[in-house]
Structure formats: structure tokens, C-alpha cells
Design an enzyme around this catalytic site. Structure first.
Site, PDB file in Angstrom:
ATOM      1  N   ASP A  67       0.053  40.483   3.949  1.00 22.54           N
ATOM      2  CA  ASP A  67      -0.381  40.329   2.560  1.00 22.54           C
ATOM      3  C   ASP A  67      -1.867  40.625   2.357  1.00 22.54           C
ATOM      4  O   ASP A  67      -2.622  40.782   3.322  1.00 22.54           O
ATOM      5  CB  ASP A  67      -0.048  38.919   2.054  1.00 22.54           C
ATOM      6  CG  ASP A  67      -0.401  37.820   3.070  1.00 22.54           C
ATOM      7  OD1 ASP A  67      -1.231  38.081   3.964  1.00 22.54           O
ATOM      8  OD2 ASP A  67       0.147  36.724   2.966  1.00 22.54           O
ATOM      9  N   ASN A 136       3.284  24.876   0.814  1.00 18.70           N
ATOM     10  CA  ASN A 136       4.446  24.754  -0.071  1.00 18.70           C
ATOM     11  C   ASN A 136       5.660  25.512   0.491  1.00 18.70           C
ATOM     12  O   ASN A 136       6.614  25.766  -0.216  1.00 18.70           O
ATOM     13  CB  ASN A 136       4.101  25.274  -1.471  1.00 18.70           C
ATOM     14  CG  ASN A 136       3.651  26.729  -1.453  1.00 18.70           C
ATOM     15  OD1 ASN A 136       3.642  27.369  -0.408  1.00 18.70           O
ATOM     16  ND2 ASN A 136       3.280  27.251  -2.607  1.00 18.70           N
ATOM     17  N   HIS A 138       5.549  28.629   1.765  1.00 15.61           N
ATOM     18  CA  HIS A 138       5.508  30.088   1.617  1.00 15.61           C
ATOM     19  C   HIS A 138       5.352  30.791   2.967  1.00 15.61           C
ATOM     20  O   HIS A 138       4.823  30.246   3.930  1.00 15.61           O
ATOM     21  CB  HIS A 138       4.461  30.553   0.586  1.00 15.61           C
ATOM     22  CG  HIS A 138       3.034  30.517   0.995  1.00 15.61           C
ATOM     23  ND1 HIS A 138       2.033  30.142   0.128  1.00 15.61           N
ATOM     24  CD2 HIS A 138       2.410  30.822   2.166  1.00 15.61           C
ATOM     25  CE1 HIS A 138       0.872  30.225   0.749  1.00 15.61           C
ATOM     26  NE2 HIS A 138       1.077  30.636   1.980  1.00 15.61           N
ATOM     27  N   GLU A 143       5.919  32.894  -2.649  1.00 13.24           N
ATOM     28  CA  GLU A 143       5.851  31.525  -3.143  1.00 13.24           C
ATOM     29  C   GLU A 143       7.257  30.977  -3.434  1.00 13.24           C
ATOM     30  O   GLU A 143       8.214  31.762  -3.539  1.00 13.24           O
ATOM     31  CB  GLU A 143       5.009  31.503  -4.427  1.00 13.24           C
ATOM     32  CG  GLU A 143       3.564  31.970  -4.236  1.00 13.24           C
ATOM     33  CD  GLU A 143       2.664  30.924  -3.575  1.00 13.24           C
ATOM     34  OE1 GLU A 143       3.140  30.165  -2.712  1.00 13.24           O
ATOM     35  OE2 GLU A 143       1.470  30.889  -3.919  1.00 13.24           O
TER      36      GLU A 143
END
Ligand code: GLP
Length: 237
Positions: A67, A136, A138, A143
Site C-alpha cells: 500500500d 481494526n 485491516h 479496512e
């Protein structure tokens, strides 16, 4: 999921570097997926040492990073381009043209994502994908709520991710709100995954990822279905 339990981040770095080195030595032209963040920093430092002592070489290695933030220049110290140069590429013998990091400054971001995805498909599936875990759940910047079939795409970063990553930026206002990421579908096509999770703050989410329901609400839970994945962690699971 195979699990290698380590004591701390130092041991994780050593164990992960051993793991990656073995794969590099057994493959003729390894294609490796790379992650950023704090977790793989010691892995990369150990790989640099092994490369400088000629134990391993990256001459035939191709890499794809997971990313990149949207809007950061490649020489911005908070970009993942800069992170990769500083933490790995500058210290190893890899050919620069064989390293691929998404361009978060591309004029047409969708085109950049499509081009990156095509390049992965043309080069061949990742022999080994290195993965970290977001607070979270990811993976990459996928996400919660992202489709398990997703390909490289543009994402809107969640509040949790912006807060978690603010420590790398001068202020929280400097954290980009958008990013580009390899999709979950692309990640799952890797022939093998090395999943690195370190620190008590990740204990709760790691339980969900490993033992919970496989759901798009917890992106990394899909890893339960990967046929060849090794988790290295200092967390009891
Ligand atoms: C970042 C990256 C992920 C990384 C995760 C965990 O947001 N986009 O690829 O795995 O957060 O990072 P850390 O290792 O710093 O906890």
C-alpha cells in the site's frame, strides 16, 4: 494456520528473517509482497545484515508493496516509498526496477491501481506475502467492510487507522485520509503468507482474526482460509 511463538519484537525480527531467507534461497526468481509499519522493521534490518554478509541476495527478487498513502511525495519521510528505501531497499542488492510501490501521487489514481494489479498478474503470483495487522483487523489498507474479492483500489482510511498511524506524522492532521492498497483477493492469491503480529495492544484483534467468525467486518479473518500461512507472534493465542 501454523504459529511460531516468539518472546518479543527482537525474536520476531530474527525468526521472520530466517523464514524469508529460506524462501529466497529456495526460489530461482522470488516474488515477494512487502508490508510497512513498525512490525516488520526488525525483519528488514536482519535481512539487510544477511544480505551484506552475503548470506542472501536480492538480485533475482521482485517485490510488490501492499500500500501507499495518497498525496505524499516519494521523498516525503512519511510515505511508504521513503520507508522502504530507508528500512530495506537502500541496504540490499535489489534491482530498483524490480521494486514496485504504488504511486500515491498519480494523476489518475484508479488507473494507477489497475496498472499495479495488471503488473502483479503478469509477473506471477506472490511466492511469499509478508503481512501485518491493523488494530481494526485491516490488512494492507483494506479496512473493515472491504470485499474479500477486492483488487488493488483506492480507500478512505478509518478513524482508527488514522489515529493508529498518527505516531509517524508531525500531527494527526498530517495523516492522509486516503490510500491505495492491494485488494484482499490479490493478497489471498499469494502462494504463501507470513503474518507478523507483535504487541499486547493487538491481542484482542488477533483473537478475533484467528478464532472468530470469517467476516468482511474483520478483514484479516479471511486468512483462516489461506492454505499456506504462518503466523509469527509474541501474543498467546
Ligand atoms: C499500517 C499498514 C499495514 C500494517 C499495519 C500495522 O496501516 N498499512 O500494512 O500492517 O498498519 O502496522 P504496525 O506494524 O505499525 O502496527
Amino acid at each position: 494456520m501454523k504459529v511460531i511463538k516468539v518472546k518479543n519484537s527482537d525474536e520476531l525480527g530474527v525468526s521472520a528473517a530466517e523464514f524469508v531467507s529460506e524462501r529466497l534461497m529456495s526460489l530461482e526468481k522470488p516474488i515477494i509482497g512487502l508490508a510497512t509499519g513498525s512490525t516488520p522493521e526488525k525483519l528488514y534490518a536482519n535481512l539487510i545484515k544477511k544480505c551484506q554478509s552475503k548470506e542472501i541476495s536480492f538480485k533475482n527478487v521482485t517485490t510488490f508493496n501492499l500500500d501507499e498513502y495518497v498525496g505524499l511525495a516519494q521523498d516525503d519521510p512519511t510515505s511508504y516509498h521513503y520507508y522502504m528505501d530507508k528500512n530495506l531497499f537502500n541496504g540490499i542488492d535489489i534491482k530498483r526496477e524490480n521494486t514496485h510501490v504504488l504511486d500515491g501521487e498519480a494523476e489518475d489514481l484508479q488507473k494507477e491501481c489497475d496498472h499495479f494489479e495488471r503488473l502483479i498478474q503478469e509477473t506471477g503470483k506472490m511466492d511469499l506475502q509478508i503481512l501485518g495487522l491493523g488494530l481494526n483487523g485491516h490488512i494492507g489498507f483494506n479496512e473493515p467492510g472491504t470485499s474479500f474479492n477486492s483488487r488493488t483500489h483506492i480507500v478512505e482510511l478509518s478513524e482508527t487507522t488514522i489515529k493508529a498511524n498518527a505516531r509517524f506524522f508531525p500531527t494527526i492532521q498530517d495523516v492522509p485520509t486516503k490510500a491505495l492498497t492491494m485488494g484482499i483477493g490479490t493478497i489471498m492469491e499469494a502462494k504463501e503468507i507470513l503474518f507478523l503480529v507483535q504487541g499486547e495492544h493487538k491481542a484482542e484483534i488477533l483473537q478475533k482474526v484467528v478464532h472468530g467468525k470469517v467476516t468482511e467486518g474483520v478483514p484479516a479473518s479471511i486468512l483462516q482460509r489461506h492454505p499456506n500461512i504462518t503466523l509469527i507472534t509474541d501474543i498467546d493465542i
